[in-house]
Design a protein around this motif. Structure first.
Motif, PDB file in Angstrom:
ATOM      1  N   PHE A  34      71.367   3.480  24.296  1.00  0.00           N
ATOM      2  CA  PHE A  34      71.513   4.736  23.567  1.00  0.00           C
ATOM      3  C   PHE A  34      72.985   5.002  23.271  1.00  0.00           C
ATOM      4  O   PHE A  34      73.841   4.755  24.125  1.00  0.00           O
ATOM      5  CB  PHE A  34      70.962   5.904  24.388  1.00  0.00           C
ATOM      6  N   TRP A  35      73.253   5.516  22.080  1.00  0.00           N
ATOM      7  CA  TRP A  35      74.591   5.971  21.704  1.00  0.00           C
ATOM      8  C   TRP A  35      74.464   7.461  21.435  1.00  0.00           C
ATOM      9  O   TRP A  35      73.723   7.859  20.537  1.00  0.00           O
ATOM     10  CB  TRP A  35      75.081   5.208  20.476  1.00  0.00           C
ATOM     11  N   GLU A  43      79.540  -4.450  36.676  1.00  0.00           N
ATOM     12  CA  GLU A  43      80.700  -3.683  37.137  1.00  0.00           C
ATOM     13  C   GLU A  43      81.240  -2.746  36.055  1.00  0.00           C
ATOM     14  O   GLU A  43      81.918  -1.767  36.364  1.00  0.00           O
ATOM     15  CB  GLU A  43      81.805  -4.626  37.604  1.00  0.00           C
ATOM     16  N   ALA A  44      80.938  -3.030  34.805  1.00  0.00           N
ATOM     17  CA  ALA A  44      81.416  -2.193  33.697  1.00  0.00           C
ATOM     18  C   ALA A  44      80.534  -0.970  33.476  1.00  0.00           C
ATOM     19  O   ALA A  44      80.801  -0.158  32.599  1.00  0.00           O
ATOM     20  CB  ALA A  44      81.482  -3.015  32.409  1.00  0.00           C
ATOM     21  N   TRP A  45      79.500  -0.860  34.278  1.00  0.00           N
ATOM     22  CA  TRP A  45      78.536   0.224  34.132  1.00  0.00           C
ATOM     23  C   TRP A  45      78.427   1.018  35.422  1.00  0.00           C
ATOM     24  O   TRP A  45      78.575   0.481  36.511  1.00  0.00           O
ATOM     25  CB  TRP A  45      77.161  -0.340  33.774  1.00  0.00           C
ATOM     26  N   ASP A  58      65.367   3.398  35.742  1.00  0.00           N
ATOM     27  CA  ASP A  58      66.776   3.197  36.066  1.00  0.00           C
ATOM     28  C   ASP A  58      67.638   3.499  34.846  1.00  0.00           C
ATOM     29  O   ASP A  58      67.226   3.276  33.706  1.00  0.00           O
ATOM     30  CB  ASP A  58      67.014   1.757  36.514  1.00  0.00           C
ATOM     31  N   HIS A  59      68.872   3.944  35.142  1.00  0.00           N
ATOM     32  CA  HIS A  59      69.774   4.374  34.078  1.00  0.00           C
ATOM     33  C   HIS A  59      71.216   4.033  34.455  1.00  0.00           C
ATOM     34  O   HIS A  59      71.564   4.053  35.635  1.00  0.00           O
ATOM     35  CB  HIS A  59      69.658   5.883  33.857  1.00  0.00           C
ATOM     36  N   THR A 116      74.807   4.556  26.851  1.00  0.00           N
ATOM     37  CA  THR A 116      73.999   4.561  28.061  1.00  0.00           C
ATOM     38  C   THR A 116      72.861   3.574  27.910  1.00  0.00           C
ATOM     39  O   THR A 116      72.523   3.154  26.796  1.00  0.00           O
ATOM     40  CB  THR A 116      73.427   5.964  28.359  1.00  0.00           C
ATOM     41  N   MET A 117      72.277   3.217  29.030  1.00  0.00           N
ATOM     42  CA  MET A 117      71.113   2.344  28.993  1.00  0.00           C
ATOM     43  C   MET A 117      70.099   2.827  30.011  1.00  0.00           C
ATOM     44  O   MET A 117      70.441   3.417  31.026  1.00  0.00           O
ATOM     45  CB  MET A 117      71.502   0.886  29.268  1.00  0.00           C
TER      46      MET A 117
END
Length: 175
Positions: free
Chosen positions: A96-97, A17-19, A52-53, A63-64
């Motif tokens: 990723f940052w 839910e945080a993404w 997927d992202h 991000t992931m």
């Protein structure tokens, strides 16, 4: 922002839910690139990419991406032999940052793709952080089949351990 805070608070301590999961088609530009020289001369091609992202809602610089296969073949382990489909497919989950790779976890799809867990080491141990990432991806994929990572880890007899490299991210231990 430091890596400790990212790994502990924004990744290991958050659910799906945080993404915000991106539902767009098209390239992500997070590829596995193959190049070299072979019997027919030089070659260069995209060999795979994340499917997927997601973006961290609280901190969009984080991000992931996940789904890029870590190996180009099925893996086989004794602990997976009792599943109807014993083949294990490993995937990378990359964080990723500001689009710079800051962490990578290798997870595996098991039981015909129904389960997703960290790959246990030779002593059947998995880290708390890797397990937290497996739960996060499970949440984001909305598996809904009730087969969450913890159930599979219990089934195969894996033990969760504190992740020393990530200073205990995902662990409830205070030491």
């Amino acid at each position: 922002m430091d890596l400790f805070k990212i790994q502990h608070e924004l990744i290991a301590d958050r659910s799906g839910e945080a993404w915000y999961r991106l539902g767009v088609a098209g390239p992500s530009f997070h590829y596995r690139w193959m190049y070299g020289t072979g019997s027919h001369g030089e070659f260069s091609y995209v060999a795979g990419e994340h499917r997927d992202h997601a973006v961290c809602r609280e901190q969009p610089a984080l991000t992931m991406s996940w789904g890029l296969e870590a190996h180009d073949r099925d893996l086989h382990f004794d602990w997976a032999a009792d599943f109807v489909d014993s083949a294990v497919r490993s995937i990378w989950v990359d964080f990723f940052w500001h689009n710079a790779l800051i962490d990578r976890v290798e997870l595996c799809r098991i039981d015909g793709g129904h389960g997703l867990i960290p790959i246990p080491d030779s002593r059947m141990n998995v880290s708390d952080f890797e397990t937290a990432v497996a739960y996060l991806v499970h949440d984001l994929e909305d598996r809904g089949n009730g087969s969450h990572p913890g159930q599979y880890l219990t089934t195969i007899g894996a033990t969760r351990q504190r992740d020393r490299d990530r200073l205990g991210a995902g662990s409830t231990e205070t030491t």
